[in-house]
Design a protein around this motif. Structure first.
Motif, PDB file in Angstrom:
ATOM      1  N   PRO A   1       0.807  -1.235   0.000  1.00  0.00           N
ATOM      2  CA  PRO A   1       0.000   0.000   0.000  1.00  0.00           C
ATOM      3  C   PRO A   1       0.836   1.280   0.000  1.00  0.00           C
ATOM      4  O   PRO A   1       0.337   2.343  -0.395  1.00  0.00           O
ATOM      5  CB  PRO A   1      -0.831  -0.118   1.287  1.00  0.00           C
ATOM      6  N   SER A   2       2.090   1.205   0.416  1.00  0.00           N
ATOM      7  CA  SER A   2       2.927   2.411   0.420  1.00  0.00           C
ATOM      8  C   SER A   2       3.164   2.947  -0.986  1.00  0.00           C
ATOM      9  O   SER A   2       3.625   4.075  -1.148  1.00  0.00           O
ATOM     10  CB  SER A   2       4.278   2.132   1.084  1.00  0.00           C
ATOM     11  N   TYR A   3       2.872   2.154  -2.021  1.00  0.00           N
ATOM     12  CA  TYR A   3       3.071   2.608  -3.405  1.00  0.00           C
ATOM     13  C   TYR A   3       1.859   3.331  -3.998  1.00  0.00           C
ATOM     14  O   TYR A   3       1.861   3.664  -5.187  1.00  0.00           O
ATOM     15  CB  TYR A   3       3.442   1.426  -4.308  1.00  0.00           C
TER      16      TYR A   3
ATOM     17  N   GLN B   1      13.707  -1.585   1.533  1.00  0.00           N
ATOM     18  CA  GLN B   1      13.200  -0.231   1.774  1.00  0.00           C
ATOM     19  C   GLN B   1      12.238   0.215   0.688  1.00  0.00           C
ATOM     20  O   GLN B   1      12.313  -0.245  -0.454  1.00  0.00           O
ATOM     21  CB  GLN B   1      14.377   0.755   1.837  1.00  0.00           C
ATOM     22  N   ASN B   2      11.353   1.127   1.069  1.00  0.00           N
ATOM     23  CA  ASN B   2      10.420   1.750   0.133  1.00  0.00           C
ATOM     24  C   ASN B   2       9.928   3.041   0.749  1.00  0.00           C
ATOM     25  O   ASN B   2       8.893   3.074   1.394  1.00  0.00           O
ATOM     26  CB  ASN B   2       9.233   0.816  -0.139  1.00  0.00           C
ATOM     27  N   HIS B   3      10.715   4.092   0.587  1.00  0.00           N
ATOM     28  CA  HIS B   3      10.243   5.378   1.113  1.00  0.00           C
ATOM     29  C   HIS B   3      10.806   6.550   0.332  1.00  0.00           C
ATOM     30  O   HIS B   3      11.878   6.462  -0.260  1.00  0.00           O
ATOM     31  CB  HIS B   3      10.572   5.526   2.610  1.00  0.00           C
ATOM     32  N   GLY B   4      10.033   7.647   0.349  1.00  0.00           N
ATOM     33  CA  GLY B   4      10.434   8.857  -0.352  1.00  0.00           C
ATOM     34  C   GLY B   4      10.616  10.038   0.581  1.00  0.00           C
ATOM     35  O   GLY B   4      11.007  11.123   0.156  1.00  0.00           O
ATOM     36  N   TYR B   5      10.286   9.840   1.865  1.00  0.00           N
ATOM     37  CA  TYR B   5      10.488  10.865   2.896  1.00  0.00           C
ATOM     38  C   TYR B   5      11.458  10.302   3.918  1.00  0.00           C
ATOM     39  O   TYR B   5      11.661   9.081   4.002  1.00  0.00           O
ATOM     40  CB  TYR B   5       9.158  11.206   3.589  1.00  0.00           C
ATOM     41  N   THR B   6      12.044  11.210   4.704  1.00  0.00           N
ATOM     42  CA  THR B   6      12.963  10.770   5.745  1.00  0.00           C
ATOM     43  C   THR B   6      12.851  11.693   6.956  1.00  0.00           C
ATOM     44  O   THR B   6      12.398  12.834   6.824  1.00  0.00           O
ATOM     45  CB  THR B   6      14.417  10.751   5.211  1.00  0.00           C
TER      46      THR B   6
ATOM     47  N   GLY C   1       7.096   1.833  15.352  1.00  0.00           N
ATOM     48  CA  GLY C   1       6.638   2.217  14.028  1.00  0.00           C
ATOM     49  C   GLY C   1       7.601   1.739  12.972  1.00  0.00           C
ATOM     50  O   GLY C   1       8.806   1.572  13.226  1.00  0.00           O
ATOM     51  N   ILE C   2       7.049   1.507  11.790  1.00  0.00           N
ATOM     52  CA  ILE C   2       7.868   1.124  10.633  1.00  0.00           C
ATOM     53  C   ILE C   2       7.584   2.105   9.498  1.00  0.00           C
ATOM     54  O   ILE C   2       6.420   2.371   9.165  1.00  0.00           O
ATOM     55  CB  ILE C   2       7.559  -0.323  10.195  1.00  0.00           C
ATOM     56  N   CYS C   3       8.658   2.638   8.946  1.00  0.00           N
ATOM     57  CA  CYS C   3       8.627   3.503   7.758  1.00  0.00           C
ATOM     58  C   CYS C   3       7.751   4.737   8.006  1.00  0.00           C
ATOM     59  O   CYS C   3       8.154   5.604   8.767  1.00  0.00           O
ATOM     60  CB  CYS C   3       8.225   2.712   6.525  1.00  0.00           C
ATOM     61  N   LEU C   4       6.559   4.829   7.417  1.00  0.00           N
ATOM     62  CA  LEU C   4       5.702   5.981   7.733  1.00  0.00           C
ATOM     63  C   LEU C   4       5.476   6.061   9.241  1.00  0.00           C
ATOM     64  O   LEU C   4       5.359   7.150   9.808  1.00  0.00           O
ATOM     65  CB  LEU C   4       4.351   5.866   7.004  1.00  0.00           C
ATOM     66  N   GLY C   5       5.424   4.911   9.891  1.00  0.00           N
ATOM     67  CA  GLY C   5       5.233   4.881  11.344  1.00  0.00           C
ATOM     68  C   GLY C   5       6.360   5.604  12.074  1.00  0.00           C
ATOM     69  O   GLY C   5       6.119   6.354  13.031  1.00  0.00           O
TER      70      GLY C   5
ATOM     71  N   ASN D   1       3.472   1.285   8.216  1.00  0.00           N
ATOM     72  CA  ASN D   1       3.919   1.921   6.965  1.00  0.00           C
ATOM     73  C   ASN D   1       2.709   2.558   6.263  1.00  0.00           C
ATOM     74  O   ASN D   1       1.560   2.316   6.658  1.00  0.00           O
ATOM     75  CB  ASN D   1       4.532   0.849   6.050  1.00  0.00           C
ATOM     76  N   GLY D   2       2.969   3.287   5.209  1.00  0.00           N
ATOM     77  CA  GLY D   2       1.864   3.864   4.443  1.00  0.00           C
ATOM     78  C   GLY D   2       2.368   4.818   3.384  1.00  0.00           C
ATOM     79  O   GLY D   2       3.531   5.216   3.406  1.00  0.00           O
ATOM     80  N   PRO D   3       1.489   5.190   2.451  1.00  0.00           N
ATOM     81  CA  PRO D   3       1.900   6.041   1.332  1.00  0.00           C
ATOM     82  C   PRO D   3       1.894   7.533   1.683  1.00  0.00           C
ATOM     83  O   PRO D   3       1.242   7.962   2.634  1.00  0.00           O
ATOM     84  CB  PRO D   3       0.811   5.752   0.288  1.00  0.00           C
ATOM     85  N   GLY D   4       2.578   8.314   0.866  1.00  0.00           N
ATOM     86  CA  GLY D   4       2.440   9.770   0.910  1.00  0.00           C
ATOM     87  C   GLY D   4       3.232  10.461   2.001  1.00  0.00           C
ATOM     88  O   GLY D   4       4.140   9.892   2.618  1.00  0.00           O
ATOM     89  N   ASP D   5       2.836  11.704   2.223  1.00  0.00           N
ATOM     90  CA  ASP D   5       3.557  12.605   3.124  1.00  0.00           C
ATOM     91  C   ASP D   5       3.129  12.343   4.572  1.00  0.00           C
ATOM     92  O   ASP D   5       1.949  12.503   4.899  1.00  0.00           O
ATOM     93  CB  ASP D   5       3.224  14.050   2.719  1.00  0.00           C
TER      94      ASP D   5
ATOM     95  N   TYR E   1      13.281   1.294   7.610  1.00  0.00           N
ATOM     96  CA  TYR E   1      13.237   0.196   6.634  1.00  0.00           C
ATOM     97  C   TYR E   1      12.173  -0.814   7.050  1.00  0.00           C
ATOM     98  O   TYR E   1      11.401  -0.588   7.985  1.00  0.00           O
ATOM     99  CB  TYR E   1      14.618  -0.446   6.502  1.00  0.00           C
ATOM    100  N   HIS E   2      12.116  -1.945   6.333  1.00  0.00           N
ATOM    101  CA  HIS E   2      11.039  -2.914   6.550  1.00  0.00           C
ATOM    102  C   HIS E   2      11.578  -4.245   7.061  1.00  0.00           C
ATOM    103  O   HIS E   2      11.869  -5.143   6.264  1.00  0.00           O
ATOM    104  CB  HIS E   2      10.258  -3.125   5.242  1.00  0.00           C
ATOM    105  N   PRO E   3      11.666  -4.425   8.393  1.00  0.00           N
ATOM    106  CA  PRO E   3      12.172  -5.694   8.933  1.00  0.00           C
ATOM    107  C   PRO E   3      11.307  -6.884   8.508  1.00  0.00           C
ATOM    108  O   PRO E   3      11.788  -8.014   8.431  1.00  0.00           O
ATOM    109  CB  PRO E   3      12.084  -5.493  10.455  1.00  0.00           C
TER     110      PRO E   3
END
Ligand SMILES: NC(=O)CC[C@H](N)C(=O)O
Length: 353
Positions: free
Chosen positions: A44-46, A283-288, A240-244, A214-218, A322-324
């Motif tokens: 869904p993060s895509y 990994q799958n992210h566009g924000y940091t 939390g993971i990624c967006l989390g 995790n999740g998509p977007g900003d 990242y995504h463990p």
């Protein structure tokens, strides 16, 4: 087979072969993963992105629903050098445009140099270059998708039982199935709550730990999830993971920023600053995270030093960028879920009074 066109925000229009018809737009990104296309296409993060695979052959081991991370295809379109019929037919059945026979090296180097950008695709018998450009011009910046969580979250709370050793309240901002199964496999009951759940909804579950998915977007658009974190900070252990990770950090007073082209792949090296050990991660992210607020950096990306892991002993928080849980792997960092469940039951937990 018919033609397809890919229009990029920098003015380029690439000709390709249509594999699944349709017109769409999205932020153009790439993954360097050489395996895991079923997982990526259902992650869904895509959402609201057009996913380019840099690995040249996609589909060589078929399509099996057991490997899906959610019930549907999530990127708005897929681009590959060569795509098998299995994948093309699946995407066509889902109504997701797909193209191949295009120089994906040119796309990847363009995104690396110019950043993730607006993209339009037109594929199928009547597709024209103008259609693709029109689609690209209708593409909104990712941060303008303010309610993107509604596209990917559960509508109603659901429970996944894992044995009752701990109760995890999972804020579903677009959760991958592997996050839920990684927790139930370890004995936890996972109470999946909508992305816009209130603090009262979370309290009603009586959780031992709050988990932001995790999740998509900003991440700054996930205001309800940030409000939940803010409410329980210091009273309830959090993970939390990624967006989390991004949502928790922002809610605690830190901040995030958009990366040029992000990290998407399965061999991103991450160094743990406490042990000096490096693990390979998906990994799958566009924000940091750029300002970590009260959280301590425990892990960094070896390639660019970005924040990969955060921790606070005072607040009982542990997060990963990242995504463990990622399938098909690598699974070097699966122990994260043991750490999360230890946090849920640990004596160093700050008791609410
Ligand atoms: N996989 C994720 O959770 C992605 C988080 C966020 N949408 C980003 O792009 O950085």
């Amino acid at each position: 087979m018919s033609d397809a066109y890919i229009a990029l925000a920098d003015g380029r229009v690439l000709k390709a072969r249509a594999r699944a018809p349709g017109r769409t737009r999205g932020e153009l990104v790439f993954t360097t993963a050489y395996t895991g296309y079923e997982e990526s296409l259902t992650d869904p993060s895509y959402a609201e992105q057009i996913l380019t695979f840099s690995y040249p052959l996609i589909g060589n081991y078929g399509v099996r629903t057991e490997r899906f991370e959610s019930e549907s295809v999530r990127p708005n379109a897929a681009v590959a050098r060569e795509m098998t019929d299995d994948v093309a037919d699946w995407l066509a059945a889902e109504g997701v445009p797909a193209v191949d026979h295009v120089d994906t090296r040119e796309i990847v180097t363009t995104v690396r140099e110019e950043g993730a950008m607006a993209c339009g695709i037109a594929a199928g018998p009547d597709a024209t270059a103008e259609d693709a450009v029109e689609a690209m011009e209708a593409c909104k910046p990712m941060s303008d998708h303010v309610d993107i969580g509604a596209q990917v979250s559960v509508a109603e709370p659901t429970v996944h039982e894992g044995g009752g050793d701990a109760d995890v309240a999972l804020l579903d901002c677009g959760a991958k199935g592997s996050i839920i199964s990684s927790l139930t496999d370890r004995g936890a009951d996972v109470h999946v709550l909508p992305y816009d759940a209130t603090p009262e909804d979370v309290a009603a579950v009586g959780p031992d730990v709050l988990f932001v998915s995790n999740g998509p977007g900003d991440p700054e658009n996930f205001v309800a999830a940030q409000a939940v974190v803010d409410e329980f900070a210091g009273d309830l252990p959090m993970a939390g993971i990624c967006l989390g990770q991004q949502v928790i950090t922002s809610a605690l007073g830190g901040s995030t920023e958009k990366m040029t082209f992000g990290h998407r792949g399965v061999n991103q090296p991450v160094k743990d600053l406490r042990t000096d050990k490096v693990v390979m991660t998906t990994q799958n992210h566009g924000y940091t995270v750029d300002d970590t607020g009260p959280l301590e950096v425990t892990q960094v990306n070896v390639n660019d030093d970005t924040v990969e892991g955060l921790d606070s002993e005072d607040l009982d928080v542990i997060t990963r960028q990242y995504h463990p849980e990622a399938n098909p792997g690598p699974h070097d960092s699966l122990g994260f879920f043991d750490e999360v469940l230890d946090l849920a039951t640990s004596s160093r937990r700050v008791a609410a009074d």
